[in-house]
Each structure stands twice: as C-alpha cells, then as structure tokens.
Design an enzyme around this catalytic site. Structure first.
Site, PDB file in Angstrom:
ATOM      1  N   LYS A 117      19.249  -0.499  -9.848  1.00  0.00           N
ATOM      2  CA  LYS A 117      18.392  -1.513  -9.242  1.00  0.00           C
ATOM      3  C   LYS A 117      18.174  -1.141  -7.784  1.00  0.00           C
ATOM      4  O   LYS A 117      19.109  -1.099  -6.992  1.00  0.00           O
ATOM      5  CB  LYS A 117      19.048  -2.886  -9.349  1.00  0.00           C
ATOM      6  CG  LYS A 117      18.213  -3.992  -8.735  1.00  0.00           C
ATOM      7  CD  LYS A 117      18.841  -5.342  -8.969  1.00  0.00           C
ATOM      8  CE  LYS A 117      18.052  -6.425  -8.279  1.00  0.00           C
ATOM      9  NZ  LYS A 117      18.703  -7.733  -8.407  1.00  0.00           N
ATOM     10  N   LYS A 130      15.014  -0.651 -12.513  1.00  0.00           N
ATOM     11  CA  LYS A 130      14.220  -1.703 -11.907  1.00  0.00           C
ATOM     12  C   LYS A 130      13.933  -1.383 -10.459  1.00  0.00           C
ATOM     13  O   LYS A 130      14.887  -1.051  -9.758  1.00  0.00           O
ATOM     14  CB  LYS A 130      15.028  -2.999 -12.011  1.00  0.00           C
ATOM     15  CG  LYS A 130      14.404  -4.200 -11.396  1.00  0.00           C
ATOM     16  CD  LYS A 130      15.367  -5.336 -11.457  1.00  0.00           C
ATOM     17  CE  LYS A 130      14.759  -6.471 -10.662  1.00  0.00           C
ATOM     18  NZ  LYS A 130      15.706  -7.474 -10.339  1.00  0.00           N
TER      19      LYS A 130
END
Ligand code: PBG
Ligand code: ZN
Length: 336
Positions: free
Chosen positions: A205, A258
C-alpha cells in the site's frame, strides 16, 4: 549493417487474427468477469441515509438499510463481494469504534450476512476512521512531533479483526500497514476459533495522492502529518515485494496492491513472484478522474473503465476492487 532484410513471407500477417469480433474473442488472452469484482461501500449510522460524496459521483455514505439495498443491487448483477468501511458517530484516541461489539461495521456485517448469506463480506480493518487524529495507528505525541506506536496498535487491530469475524465477516482485510499485523490478526483469529477466516492483506500500500477523495468519503484525513512513516514510497518496487513476502510469511491468504493503475508493474511482479491470489484496488482518485473527465465528455467513461480494469487483469490481478463494480457488472451483462 550487413544483415539481410527479412523475407516478406505471405505468412507474416498479424492482422489476420483480428478480422472479426468472433475471431478477436477467440484469441483473447485476458478476460474480465463479474466473478472478480469487489464493491467498496461506506456505512454510517441512521436510517434512509444516502450522503453523496462530492468528489466521487455515484458513491454514498449509507445507513445500514440503504447499504443492504446497494448490496442487493450489486449482488443481483453478479458482484460476489463487498468491502466495508465504517464511519463511526464518535472518534477517540483509542479507536474504540473499530472494535465495539455493536460498532457500525459489526452491525452492517450482521445485517448483510442475514439478508444476503451468499454475498462475501470483506471488512477493511483499520483505525484511521475511528481515531480523532485520523492516523491508522496509536499516536504518541511528543514535544518534537508525533510518532506512531506500531506494536500497541497491533492489539487494537487484532481486536477489530476479531470483532468483524465474530459478526460474520467472510474475509478480513487489514489496511493499516503496521509491521506484524497479519501475524497478530492471524493469531487472534486462530485463538478464537476463526482459523478458517482468510486474511486479504493490503500488502503493498503506497502513500498515495490518489486516496484524496476516499478521505472525504471515510472522513479519515489525518489531522496532522501524513502517512509516509507507515505507507510505502511510490518510488520503491523491491520494497513492495519485501512487504508482500512478509505478509505471506505471516499468514496472508491473499495480497493486495494499492493503488492499481499507477502500480501495474507492482501487480505484475507480485503475481509473478508469489503466485498468490492478488487483488488490485482501483482507488478513489482513479474512480474520480474517470468520472470527472467522463462527465465533461472528454473521455468515454465506460470504455476507459473497462480498459483500465483489463490492464489490471493483464498485469496479473485476480481480484478487482472498484467503486464502479455495480456499473461494470451491468455492462458485462449487456455485452453477453
Ligand atoms: C485507510 C484506507 C485508505 C484507503 C483504504 N483504506 C486511505 C488512506 O490510507 O488514507 C484508500 C481507498 C481509496 O482511496 O479508495 N487505511
Ligand atoms: Zn487507515
């Protein structure tokens, strides 16, 4: 150059396999299917609440009754899974709402599992929406600034994940990026009889400007500082692979990259390197950009959405998390 030119064999005609729609479909390497879609949803308390999120047209903060309607609509079109985010009525510096037995996400999970037993309910496990300061972990304030306390945060995250599993969540998805949280959550789940509940970890992330609209939606913008001490530097791909390796070693069953579109290389490397079920989270900013340009008539919203999701699949993603999941499911159905 003393190289001879390639002979022009009549056989060398790549165009030949693109002559008709049926032929193009026959040789297609990558497919988009409704089975791969996950719809993120935002839930808050109340009845008949549909608060529009200005920066994300078509996305709302929903009260549980409206949440169920939205989930039913998506599920009827074949969307197999939702990803829940909660917006609590009160925030504090222990994120109590994140692990309250009757917290907003816990209520929503129970309702969805009752109304739609076949719908997979994934819960985002984090503290930022529930913290008065908006950070994903416990904050220790000092004269010279503030630090995030990694290990004490793990206890709260484990409690949150366990409370989601107890409410009936099918998958828990920790998004905080504290070190060691997958192992802490795995241990807590196993210890309470939830050894069959999988963990989808937000493994790679990145600290990203593409999360801007989400922070309006989830009311989770940090009140001071930023998330760069726990989220990843956009410049680092090898580090992303190390993060994923750690999460897998700690017990992650599925891993996520992400954002998605600006990180297709990471998706590709993660899938190639580990071969684990890999999710691509097409985040709020990706959605908002397409919506905004589409509304202006500058791009074809539907075509760009489908092309982007296909790119994520081609890069290696198995699971596509997108705010457009319901629309995409409708388009896929009409294409049939
Ligand atoms: C918070 C969280 C974020 C997103 C999912 N969980 C944002 C953040 O780190 O600020 C982003 C989702 C999106 O932008 O769509 N842990
Ligand atoms: Zn967070």
């Amino acid at each position: 150059m003393n190289q001879k030119p390639l002979p022009q064999y009549p056989a060398l005609r790549p165009r030949r396999i693109r002559q008709s729609p049926a032929l193009r479909r026959l040789v297609r390497e990558t497919h988009l299917s409704v089975d791969q879609l996950v719809l993120p949803l935002f839930v808050r308390s109340g009845k008949k609440v549909r608060n529009p999120i200005a920066s994300m047209p078509g996305v709302f903060q929903l009260s549980p009754d409206e949440l169920a309607r939205e989930a039913i609509r998506a599920h009827a079109l074949g969307v197999p899974a939702v990803l829940l985010f909660g917006i609590p009525d009160r925030k504090d510096d222990r994120a109590s709402g994140a692990y309250a037995k009757n917290g907003i996400v816990q209520q929503a999970v129970r309702l969805l599992k009752k109304e739609l037993p076949d719908l997979l309910v994934i819960t985002d496990v984090c503290l930022c929406e529930y913290m008065s300061h908006g950070h994903c972990g416990i904050v220790h304030r000092e004269k010279r600034g503030a630090t995030i306390l990694n290990d004490p945060s793990l206890k709260l995250l484990s409690r949150a994940a366990l409370s989601h599993a107890e409410a009936g969540a099918d998958i828990v998805a920790p998004s905080d990026m504290m070190d060691g949280r997958v192992l802490a959550i795995r241990t807590a789940l196993d210890g309470a009889g939830f050894s069959d509940t999988p963990i989808m970890s937000y493994a790679a992330k990145f600290a990203s400007a593409y999360y801007g609209p989400f922070r309006e939606a989830a009311e989770s913008a940090p009140k001071f500082g930023d998330r760069r001490s726990y989220q990843m530097d956009a410049a680092n791909a090898n580090e992303a692979l190390r993060e994923v390796a750690l999460d897998i070693a700690e017990g992650a069953d599925m891993v996520m990259v992400k954002p998605a579109l600006a990180y297709l290389d990471i998706i590709h490397r993660v899938k190639t390197e580990f071969g684990y079920p890999t999710a691509a989270y097409s985040v709020s900013g990706e959605y908002s950009m397409v919506k905004a340009a589409g509304a202006k008539g500058w791009i074809d919203e539907r075509a760009v959405t489908m092309e982007s999701l296909l790119a994520m699949r081609r890069a290696g993603a198995d699971i596509l998390i997108t705010y457009a999941a319901t629309e995409v499911a409708g388009w896929l159905k009409n294409d049939r």
